[in-house]
Motif scaffolding. Structure first.
Motif, PDB file in Angstrom:
ATOM      1  N   SER A 117      -7.895  -2.071  -0.596  1.00 35.90           N
ATOM      2  CA  SER A 117      -7.861  -1.010   0.418  1.00 35.90           C
ATOM      3  C   SER A 117      -6.658  -1.112   1.356  1.00 35.90           C
ATOM      4  CB  SER A 117      -9.149  -1.049   1.250  1.00 35.90           C
ATOM      5  OG  SER A 117      -9.260  -2.280   1.944  1.00 35.90           O
ATOM      6  N   LEU A 118      -5.828  -2.164   1.208  1.00 37.15           N
ATOM      7  CA  LEU A 118      -4.653  -2.295   2.064  1.00 37.15           C
ATOM      8  C   LEU A 118      -3.582  -1.287   1.643  1.00 37.15           C
ATOM      9  CD1 LEU A 118      -4.198  -6.167   2.411  1.00 37.15           C
ATOM     10  CD2 LEU A 118      -5.059  -4.564   4.126  1.00 37.15           C
ATOM     11  N   PRO A 119      -3.031  -0.530   2.566  1.00 32.19           N
ATOM     12  CA  PRO A 119      -1.980   0.439   2.210  1.00 32.19           C
ATOM     13  C   PRO A 119      -0.685  -0.269   1.837  1.00 32.19           C
ATOM     14  CG  PRO A 119      -2.301   0.395   4.590  1.00 32.19           C
ATOM     15  CD  PRO A 119      -3.371  -0.473   4.007  1.00 32.19           C
ATOM     16  N   LEU A 120      -0.044   0.218   0.776  1.00 35.01           N
ATOM     17  CA  LEU A 120       1.232  -0.338   0.311  1.00 35.01           C
ATOM     18  C   LEU A 120       2.332   0.702   0.551  1.00 35.01           C
ATOM     19  CD1 LEU A 120       0.274  -1.973  -3.124  1.00 35.01           C
ATOM     20  CD2 LEU A 120       0.285  -3.011  -0.848  1.00 35.01           C
ATOM     21  N   LEU A 121       3.348   0.316   1.297  1.00 32.34           N
ATOM     22  CA  LEU A 121       4.487   1.193   1.575  1.00 32.34           C
ATOM     23  C   LEU A 121       5.731   0.638   0.889  1.00 32.34           C
ATOM     24  CD1 LEU A 121       5.970   3.479   3.063  1.00 32.34           C
ATOM     25  CD2 LEU A 121       6.215   1.909   5.022  1.00 32.34           C
ATOM     26  N   GLY A 122       6.312   1.432   0.010  1.00 30.62           N
ATOM     27  CA  GLY A 122       7.564   1.052  -0.620  1.00 30.62           C
ATOM     28  C   GLY A 122       8.737   1.495   0.247  1.00 30.62           C
ATOM     29  N   LEU A 123       9.699   0.601   0.442  1.00 31.62           N
ATOM     30  CA  LEU A 123      10.836   0.887   1.322  1.00 31.62           C
ATOM     31  C   LEU A 123      12.124   0.495   0.601  1.00 31.62           C
ATOM     32  CD1 LEU A 123      11.283   1.938   4.212  1.00 31.62           C
ATOM     33  CD2 LEU A 123      11.287  -0.447   4.979  1.00 31.62           C
ATOM     34  N   ALA A 124      13.120   1.402   0.553  1.00 28.57           N
ATOM     35  CA  ALA A 124      14.366   1.116  -0.168  1.00 28.57           C
ATOM     36  C   ALA A 124      15.537   1.817   0.524  1.00 28.57           C
ATOM     37  CB  ALA A 124      14.274   1.573  -1.624  1.00 28.57           C
ATOM     38  N   ARG A 125      16.757   1.357   0.182  1.00 27.13           N
ATOM     39  CA  ARG A 125      17.953   1.952   0.789  1.00 27.13           C
ATOM     40  C   ARG A 125      18.186   3.367   0.280  1.00 27.13           C
ATOM     41  NH1 ARG A 125      19.676  -3.488   0.205  1.00 27.13           N
ATOM     42  NH2 ARG A 125      20.410  -3.027  -1.910  1.00 27.13           N
ATOM     43  N   SER A 126      17.757   3.647  -0.968  1.00 23.03           N
ATOM     44  CA  SER A 126      17.948   4.983  -1.531  1.00 23.03           C
ATOM     45  C   SER A 126      16.672   5.375  -2.286  1.00 23.03           C
ATOM     46  CB  SER A 126      19.151   5.005  -2.479  1.00 23.03           C
ATOM     47  OG  SER A 126      18.848   4.277  -3.657  1.00 23.03           O
ATOM     48  N   GLY A 127      16.667   6.615  -2.803  1.00 22.22           N
ATOM     49  CA  GLY A 127      15.485   7.108  -3.519  1.00 22.22           C
ATOM     50  C   GLY A 127      15.478   6.777  -4.993  1.00 22.22           C
ATOM     51  N   LYS A 128      16.405   5.915  -5.461  1.00 18.09           N
ATOM     52  CA  LYS A 128      16.467   5.593  -6.886  1.00 18.09           C
ATOM     53  C   LYS A 128      15.170   4.997  -7.417  1.00 18.09           C
ATOM     54  CE  LYS A 128      19.862   2.855  -7.232  1.00 18.09           C
ATOM     55  NZ  LYS A 128      20.875   1.909  -7.802  1.00 18.09           N
ATOM     56  N   GLN A 129      14.515   4.187  -6.593  1.00 21.23           N
ATOM     57  CA  GLN A 129      13.319   3.463  -7.033  1.00 21.23           C
ATOM     58  C   GLN A 129      12.036   4.239  -6.735  1.00 21.23           C
ATOM     59  OE1 GLN A 129      14.112   1.200  -8.883  1.00 21.23           O
ATOM     60  NE2 GLN A 129      14.671  -0.745  -7.922  1.00 21.23           N
ATOM     61  N   ARG A 130      12.162   5.465  -6.265  1.00 18.99           N
ATOM     62  CA  ARG A 130      10.986   6.207  -5.803  1.00 18.99           C
ATOM     63  C   ARG A 130       9.894   6.319  -6.877  1.00 18.99           C
ATOM     64  NH1 ARG A 130       9.734   9.968  -1.901  1.00 18.99           N
ATOM     65  NH2 ARG A 130       8.240  11.589  -2.515  1.00 18.99           N
ATOM     66  N   LEU A 131      10.261   6.869  -8.044  1.00 19.97           N
ATOM     67  CA  LEU A 131       9.266   7.070  -9.097  1.00 19.97           C
ATOM     68  C   LEU A 131       8.712   5.738  -9.609  1.00 19.97           C
ATOM     69  CD1 LEU A 131      10.825  10.012 -11.168  1.00 19.97           C
ATOM     70  CD2 LEU A 131       9.014  10.089  -9.448  1.00 19.97           C
ATOM     71  N   ALA A 132       9.609   4.753  -9.756  1.00 19.26           N
ATOM     72  CA  ALA A 132       9.171   3.446 -10.232  1.00 19.26           C
ATOM     73  C   ALA A 132       8.190   2.804  -9.243  1.00 19.26           C
ATOM     74  CB  ALA A 132      10.380   2.532 -10.443  1.00 19.26           C
ATOM     75  N   ALA A 133       8.445   3.007  -7.947  1.00 22.97           N
ATOM     76  CA  ALA A 133       7.575   2.435  -6.927  1.00 22.97           C
ATOM     77  C   ALA A 133       6.191   3.078  -6.968  1.00 22.97           C
ATOM     78  CB  ALA A 133       8.196   2.607  -5.546  1.00 22.97           C
ATOM     79  N   PHE A 134       6.153   4.400  -7.094  1.00 26.82           N
ATOM     80  CA  PHE A 134       4.860   5.082  -7.183  1.00 26.82           C
ATOM     81  C   PHE A 134       4.107   4.683  -8.451  1.00 26.82           C
ATOM     82  CE2 PHE A 134       6.430   8.267  -4.018  1.00 26.82           C
ATOM     83  CZ  PHE A 134       5.376   8.126  -3.130  1.00 26.82           C
TER      84      PHE A 134
END
Length: 371
Positions: free
Chosen positions: A78-95
């Motif tokens: 139940s802990l929320p996970l927030l992905g944080l990066a310098r650019s949006g390149k990793q967006r889909l991979a993070a989700f």
């Protein structure tokens, strides 16, 4: 502003930490700790945070594995996970890895705080719901355990509730054939007692009677299957198997006779009534299961073994314990023997051959001797 929410930052570099500290400075969010990905689980175990911020610029494979573990662990799901990066390149991979939200360093501070607090609110609501569901489950289990202990010894009740197999057998609709020792304990003189006393006094004496016999049953890990009128039906070896069911039944019966004689003496002094206790015991195969209708069910035992034990209980005189040759043979198989009087065989309607029965009279000690 004092911090209310604790964040665990999972990162191997310092740039992400510096950026995050700048964004949450002066807010109600503080960085609890910064740990590399391989130490994230230890960091959570040390002190559970309110949110986990993952540096998505770190190794993608490690991030994916870590998200998978966090989302399947009951303590962190139940802990929320927030992905944080310098650019949006990793967006889909993070989700795809399992983060609940993803932000880049280019996000505005106001939007960052709004989205983080939204995640925290949702997470808090989920944890509250989970806590309420857990509390309700605990209350439900305690209620079941308390109800269970009314007719099964606390030790057996705990064993059944702790075993999925035993729970399914007990609460399910299945019926099983098991070896069990069955005892019937019948009060003598109850009809005359009920005629002399008023209803409230009769109920009081019955409660004393059943409380005494139930307590003794539970001392030997027996199960109370029926209380009808002035009779008690008890089983040993069901629903939990007991190799020494016959011995437990005989020992419990002897203690019932001894302690009931004391109770009967008090009744005589208090109400001028004469009562006694007769007990019958048999051993053999029984069918155990829930019997009844869709609106009312009763977990019980049935079969010829039960019928014979009932007849022995009816035949036993005040202060007597009668048991079948099956009980005697069961004790002998365990290398035990007791001094018992052989009685004329019991002839039951519908049976082709009589049953050898034995008696332990009132006042006679029971000493188990090597056979």
């Amino acid at each position: 502003m004092s911090a209310v929410f604790r964040a665990l930052l999972v990162s191997s570099g310092g740039a992400c930490r510096a950026w995050l500290e700048r964004f949450i400075d002066g807010t109600d969010i503080a960085i609890e700790a910064v740990v590399p990905p391989l130490e994230a689980l230890a960091g959570v175990a040390c002190r559970a945070p309110d949110i986990i911020v993952m540096d998505a610029d770190s190794n993608l494979q490690v991030m994916t594995q870590l998200c998978g573990v966090l989302k399947t662990n009951p303590a962190t799901v139940s802990l929320p996970l927030l992905g944080l990066a310098r650019s949006g390149k990793q967006r889909l991979a993070a989700f795809e890895a399992g983060v609940d939200d993803f932000l880049t360093h280019q996000v505005r501070r106001e939007e960052f705080l709004i989205r983080v607090r939204s995640m925290l609110r949702i997470s808090a609501a989920r944890r509250q719901l989970a806590a309420e569901q857990l509390a309700e489950e605990v209350r439900r289990r305690e209620a079941i355990r308390d109800a269970f202990r009314r007719y099964i010894s606390p030790k057996l009740a705990d064993r059944i509730l702790a075993s999925p197999e035993l729970r399914d057998s007990f609460f399910g609709g299945t019926h099983t054939r098991v070896q069990a020792a069955v005892m019937f304990a019948d009060m003598r003189g109850f009809t005359a007692l009920s005629e002399r006393l008023n209803p409230a006094e009769v109920v009081e004496l019955l409660n004393e009677f059943f409380a005494l016999l139930t307590d003794i049953t539970f001392r030997f890990d027996g199960t109370v299957f029926s209380m009808a009128g002035d009779s008690l039906m008890v089983g040993f070896g069901v629903p939990v198997e007991q190799d020494d069911g016959a011995r437990r039944a005989v020992q419990a019966a002897r203690l019932m006779l001894v302690e009931f004689s004391t109770l009967a003496r008090r009744w005589r002094e208090r109400h001028q009534v004469e009562t006694g206790l007769g007990i019958g015991i048999n051993v053999g195969e029984v069918i155990a299961g829930n019997v009844g209708s869709p609106s009312y069910m009763n977990y019980t035992i049935i079969g010829d073994t039960v019928n014979v034990a009932s007849r022995l209980g009816q035949r036993a005189r005040a202060g007597e314990m009668l048991f079948s040759d099956a009980v005697k043979h069961s004790l002998e198989e365990q290398g035990l023997d007791i001094a018992a009087l052989s009685l004329p065989a019991l002839i039951l309607r519908g049976r082709s051959s009589p049953i050898d029965i034995f008696c332990v009279p009132s006042g006679q000690r029971i000493d188990f001797r090597p056979h």
